[in-house]
Write an enzyme that holds these catalytic residues in place. Structure first.
Site, PDB file in Angstrom:
ATOM      1  N   GLU B  24       0.811  -1.229   0.000  1.00 26.76           N
ATOM      2  CA  GLU B  24       0.000   0.000   0.000  1.00 26.76           C
ATOM      3  C   GLU B  24       0.839   1.271   0.000  1.00 26.76           C
ATOM      4  O   GLU B  24       0.339   2.341  -0.317  1.00 26.76           O
ATOM      5  CB  GLU B  24      -0.976   0.011   1.186  1.00 26.76           C
ATOM      6  CG  GLU B  24      -0.340   0.291   2.515  1.00 26.76           C
ATOM      7  CD  GLU B  24      -1.280   1.036   3.472  1.00 26.76           C
ATOM      8  OE1 GLU B  24      -2.439   1.248   3.152  1.00 26.76           O
ATOM      9  OE2 GLU B  24      -0.799   1.399   4.548  1.00 26.76           O
ATOM     10  N   ASN B  25       2.117   1.159   0.389  1.00 18.82           N
ATOM     11  CA  ASN B  25       2.978   2.340   0.387  1.00 18.82           C
ATOM     12  C   ASN B  25       4.146   2.189  -0.580  1.00 18.82           C
ATOM     13  O   ASN B  25       5.175   2.847  -0.441  1.00 18.82           O
ATOM     14  CB  ASN B  25       3.515   2.605   1.803  1.00 18.82           C
ATOM     15  CG  ASN B  25       2.413   2.711   2.840  1.00 18.82           C
ATOM     16  OD1 ASN B  25       2.265   1.854   3.693  1.00 18.82           O
ATOM     17  ND2 ASN B  25       1.619   3.751   2.742  1.00 18.82           N
ATOM     18  N   ASN B  52      -5.462   1.157   3.712  1.00 15.65           N
ATOM     19  CA  ASN B  52      -6.121   2.453   3.547  1.00 15.65           C
ATOM     20  C   ASN B  52      -5.508   3.318   2.450  1.00 15.65           C
ATOM     21  O   ASN B  52      -6.163   4.206   1.920  1.00 15.65           O
ATOM     22  CB  ASN B  52      -6.139   3.225   4.873  1.00 15.65           C
ATOM     23  CG  ASN B  52      -4.763   3.374   5.491  1.00 15.65           C
ATOM     24  OD1 ASN B  52      -4.012   2.402   5.593  1.00 15.65           O
ATOM     25  ND2 ASN B  52      -4.426   4.580   5.900  1.00 15.65           N
ATOM     26  N   HIS B  53      -4.259   3.067   2.096  1.00 12.69           N
ATOM     27  CA  HIS B  53      -3.618   3.883   1.057  1.00 12.69           C
ATOM     28  C   HIS B  53      -3.758   3.297  -0.355  1.00 12.69           C
ATOM     29  O   HIS B  53      -3.121   3.796  -1.283  1.00 12.69           O
ATOM     30  CB  HIS B  53      -2.121   4.057   1.378  1.00 12.69           C
ATOM     31  CG  HIS B  53      -1.866   5.040   2.475  1.00 12.69           C
ATOM     32  ND1 HIS B  53      -1.964   6.401   2.294  1.00 12.69           N
ATOM     33  CD2 HIS B  53      -1.541   4.872   3.776  1.00 12.69           C
ATOM     34  CE1 HIS B  53      -1.698   7.024   3.426  1.00 12.69           C
ATOM     35  NE2 HIS B  53      -1.446   6.118   4.351  1.00 12.69           N
ATOM     36  N   HIS B 138      -5.210  -5.144   8.223  1.00 10.49           N
ATOM     37  CA  HIS B 138      -4.612  -3.811   8.189  1.00 10.49           C
ATOM     38  C   HIS B 138      -5.363  -2.933   9.188  1.00 10.49           C
ATOM     39  O   HIS B 138      -6.475  -2.472   8.912  1.00 10.49           O
ATOM     40  CB  HIS B 138      -4.737  -3.273   6.764  1.00 10.49           C
ATOM     41  CG  HIS B 138      -3.842  -2.114   6.486  1.00 10.49           C
ATOM     42  ND1 HIS B 138      -2.501  -2.264   6.264  1.00 10.49           N
ATOM     43  CD2 HIS B 138      -4.079  -0.795   6.404  1.00 10.49           C
ATOM     44  CE1 HIS B 138      -1.950  -1.076   6.048  1.00 10.49           C
ATOM     45  NE2 HIS B 138      -2.892  -0.160   6.146  1.00 10.49           N
ATOM     46  N   HIS B 163       0.013  -1.920   9.072  1.00  7.64           N
ATOM     47  CA  HIS B 163      -0.445  -0.517   9.097  1.00  7.64           C
ATOM     48  C   HIS B 163       0.376   0.391  10.009  1.00  7.64           C
ATOM     49  O   HIS B 163       0.523   1.569   9.705  1.00  7.64           O
ATOM     50  CB  HIS B 163      -1.923  -0.365   9.475  1.00  7.64           C
ATOM     51  CG  HIS B 163      -2.394   1.056   9.530  1.00  7.64           C
ATOM     52  ND1 HIS B 163      -2.405   1.885   8.432  1.00  7.64           N
ATOM     53  CD2 HIS B 163      -2.855   1.813  10.546  1.00  7.64           C
ATOM     54  CE1 HIS B 163      -2.871   3.082   8.784  1.00  7.64           C
ATOM     55  NE2 HIS B 163      -3.128   3.071  10.058  1.00  7.64           N
ATOM     56  N   HIS B 165       3.530   0.263  10.592  1.00 10.31           N
ATOM     57  CA  HIS B 165       4.882   0.423  10.056  1.00 10.31           C
ATOM     58  C   HIS B 165       5.955   0.093  11.089  1.00 10.31           C
ATOM     59  O   HIS B 165       7.127   0.442  10.883  1.00 10.31           O
ATOM     60  CB  HIS B 165       5.097   1.838   9.483  1.00 10.31           C
ATOM     61  CG  HIS B 165       4.343   2.077   8.219  1.00 10.31           C
ATOM     62  ND1 HIS B 165       4.786   2.905   7.215  1.00 10.31           N
ATOM     63  CD2 HIS B 165       3.162   1.585   7.775  1.00 10.31           C
ATOM     64  CE1 HIS B 165       3.913   2.924   6.230  1.00 10.31           C
ATOM     65  NE2 HIS B 165       2.917   2.134   6.542  1.00 10.31           N
TER      66      HIS B 165
HETATM   67 FE   LIG Z   1       1.129   1.679   5.434  1.00  8.55          FE
HETATM   68 FE   LIG Z   2      -2.044   1.766   6.286  1.00 10.49          FE
END
Ligand SMILES: [Fe+2]
Ligand SMILES: [Fe+2]
Ligand SMILES: [Fe+2]
Ligand SMILES: [Fe+2]
Ligand SMILES: [Fe+2]
Ligand SMILES: [Fe+2]
Ligand SMILES: [Fe+2]
Ligand SMILES: [Fe+2]
Lengths: 260, 260, 260, 260
Positions: B24-25, B52-53, B138, B163, B165
């Site tokens: 997601e990142n 979410n990203h 997540h 999520h 990190h």
């Molecule tokens: Fe993330």
């Molecule tokens: Fe996230």
């Protein structure tokens, strides 16, 4: 409580000069009583920090005024009983500044913890009144915790995050010399939800209705924490390692103390 | 990206049958592009999960329909492009059900992840269609993550939280046989705030004003993840260990695979 | 913008001594530009207050230093450009203290607005430096707004809540003499979602995915606000009434000014 | 309780065919008891809706199953006791569909209220089973309330928002024919914080510490609500007006009913 039973042995095993315990959930998950505080101090805690649950036992609003060793978050409103930091004498004679602050992201509405901590570090710094400086930053979001760690990097010996009840594996000494971990985890049974018996929390997530009270999980506890060694000259971190003993989590010990 | 460079070597070193990456990142901290997805798949990822990203790069709304291997959270609203779970063939011929769900506590307003996951596990269970079942949950709050872990305990091979990190040190196999860790952490530079250069995040906490954009921190990355071995008969977890390689974090490897 | 067009006529119709406009959404819904500020001042605004959107147009961070008449919330961090309150001369020669503060419940992480407002009221009170005192409390929760109203009751002429973009019907003069309304509402098209065209907001609630940008709704605007008359001796409220003119909402006017 | 005392007179004065009361705070601010529900029904309520406080009195989890007239939010999890909507016979013989749903913004984690309401409107629409359709949307954010209003515009007779305890002045009939108001307000003493004595709420905002329990404010209540007249043929709104009687707020009555 696991921490109380284990502390005397740990003090001896690692020849600890100074011990800090977060006690916000010491009373069956909700706050701390005077009796439990006494037991923690008797067991060898030098300072007991707290967090959002500090007043769950309302007697704490009163007895906190009688115990310098009990801290509540520094950035609570002016007029809050107790104090958010203090200077304490370690067994080796060093002066240890302990600060307890609380994050705001996904937490209570409080004044800025960064400014509050900064102000204490300005008033009493490493080699300017304190031989070691320790911050318990009680916060939810890893972003706020990491930002605080870097914010005080080089100005404190160590920042340990608390509140999630889960130890993180990101312990490190930052570039400026401050030891950092996002969360120390809890001392309790990890076959649980945050140390509490898991049935009721699961049920609430599913039904959104409380059906009984939360009670602490009664399985074998893992004592979680960190071991820190500071440099006598600078007060910065020399060695830093997680401690996880007993219960279900992978065992971790500060090897550097055992091999000596 | 660290994960892309490291993956081929890890597949070989550990003789991996199946690899899941949260992407997601992947695009400089914000979502994922088709090109990066291709690179991840080429490097050896079997499935890429998100969170979410996922839509930070808007092209993902389109190309996700062409890639079964890219998942978005299951409990996004009906009609959302893409899928939240899929059945995939591992190199050893086993069928692996991968589910990606998202928590609600301190996150977006979504439908219940517990019910969504439950429904998938009812439709395709261990030894009833799947040889192994993996959930990327997540989520922010450790309470919701632990509750989900216990909720699916015995019904899935593994739940890995993502999520925050930051890797947690609470990896364990729950009583019912499901491997669990609250967060796998990120693959990135841990001299940072969530993998991003630390100056701007710190500045925003202090000033509440954005002064520049977030950019990824460029120091050496730590590749973080977990290693899982499932039981061929039951699909439940046999061995489970964290992986942390490179960069600033304490190295961790699945010893059980290296000694064989 | 509706307020700009209407203001000259309103100043004349009601023979206004002092006009305050919240301008945080003046630039198409997002912040305020220097040009729009100039237009508002030209149209007859004496002071322009803001809120959480104040920096949406980044130029405001710069030009706010040149305009005493532009306020940003008082309880923004120390060092924030601009000011959160000011003393202004009304057309009738009276000194008007205007304070702009922001709530925390469901809003940004800021320092305590109650203490910030209290401190200003201590420094310059009614009949102690100010002939009238007005607070724009930009906040989401009615609990926090009502608590603030009662907190300053008797110490200010008026508190007007803003931020929800919907006028409330709870205007009253509190027991201590302070006029109060939970929200003044917006000046804009009420066939909308918060003044913006309704399709995109509805779509986002359903899909959780942005599909286009928000744009202001273009139907006839309702100008919403309040009319206040203070007592020359005490500075407290004598008469207080809502104003709603044009557009879709029920018309409201301060009858007491028209009948004179 | 103010509503109970006033209802019989209002039914007569306005010759009401159907009366809906939100009763989530009927029991001294916290939930509703069976006895209070009975009193409300005796006083002339046809349906009692609720919201996030519905289970504050735990007996409601049980007795709700015995009262078709008591609704809880529709989008509570499957398996929740009670129902979120029902079809009721008005005194004029018409069939009235009443729906109670709850928002998510700044509220609890629930499944999507838009989809839940949509599904009920599909199952039973105006002129397709219902002569009138009423939605009590219990929500905090004006954005979510306005979005819901437009979402059901033309498909329901009326949406009334509740939960903020403050009446709004944005009552209108939307373009599609659905009457809309963001919040009906509470029936209670408006010299208060949300109907509760103001000292304790103010103290908590300042100190962040509970020092006593919340108790309802005992001054004269304002009965707040709305008056709706529907079109017999279409079920859409013909006339819509706020009602505010007694206490401190500006009096409002549906003139159209009195002049007839
Ligand atoms: Fe993330
Ligand atoms: Fe996230
Ligand atoms: Fe805790
Ligand atoms: Fe905590
Ligand atoms: Fe606004
Ligand atoms: Fe705002
Ligand atoms: Fe409510
Ligand atoms: Fe309520």
């Amino acid at each position: 409580m696991a921490a109380i039973e284990m502390l005397p042995r740990l003090r001896e095993r690692y020849r600890l000069d100074f011990v800090i315990v977060n006690g916000e959930n010491a009373a069956g998950g909700f706050g701390i009583t005077e009796q439990i505080l006494e037991e923690l101090l008797d067991a060898g805690a030098d300072v007991v920090t707290t967090g959002n649950h500090v007043w769950d036992q309302r007697e704490a609003l009163v007895f906190i005024e009688r115990y310098d060793q009990l801290l509540r978050p520094l950035n609570f409103p002016p007029g809050t009983p107790g104090k958010g930091c203090g200077l304490f004498k370690a067994r080796n004679g060093q002066e240890v500044l302990v600060i307890n602050a609380m994050g705001r992201v996904f937490m209570n509405d409080l004044d800025c913890p960064f400014r509050a901590v900064d102000s204490e570090l300005e008033a009493c710094g490493l080699a300017r009144g304190a031989d070691a400086i320790f911050l318990d930053f009680h916060a939810e979001a890893t972003s706020e915790k990491e930002a605080m760690g870097h914010f005080i990097d080089g100005r404190a010996s160590c920042m340990v995050g608390t509140h999630t009840h889960v130890p993180t594996a990101d312990h490190q000494i930052l570039d400026g010399g401050t030891a950092y971990i996002s969360d120390a985890g809890m001392c309790g049974d990890y076959n649980s939800v945050l140390g509490m018996e898991k049935e009721e929390p699961i049920s609430r997530f599913l039904s959104r209705i409380p059906s009984s009270r939360f009670g602490p999980a009664r399985g074998e506890a893992t004592v979680c924490g960190v071991a820190l060694e500071t440099d006598d000259a600078t007060g910065l971190a020399r060695r830093f390692a997680p401690v996880r003993l007993g219960g279900r989590l992978a065992r971790a010990e500060p090897e550097f103390w055992l091999s000596e």
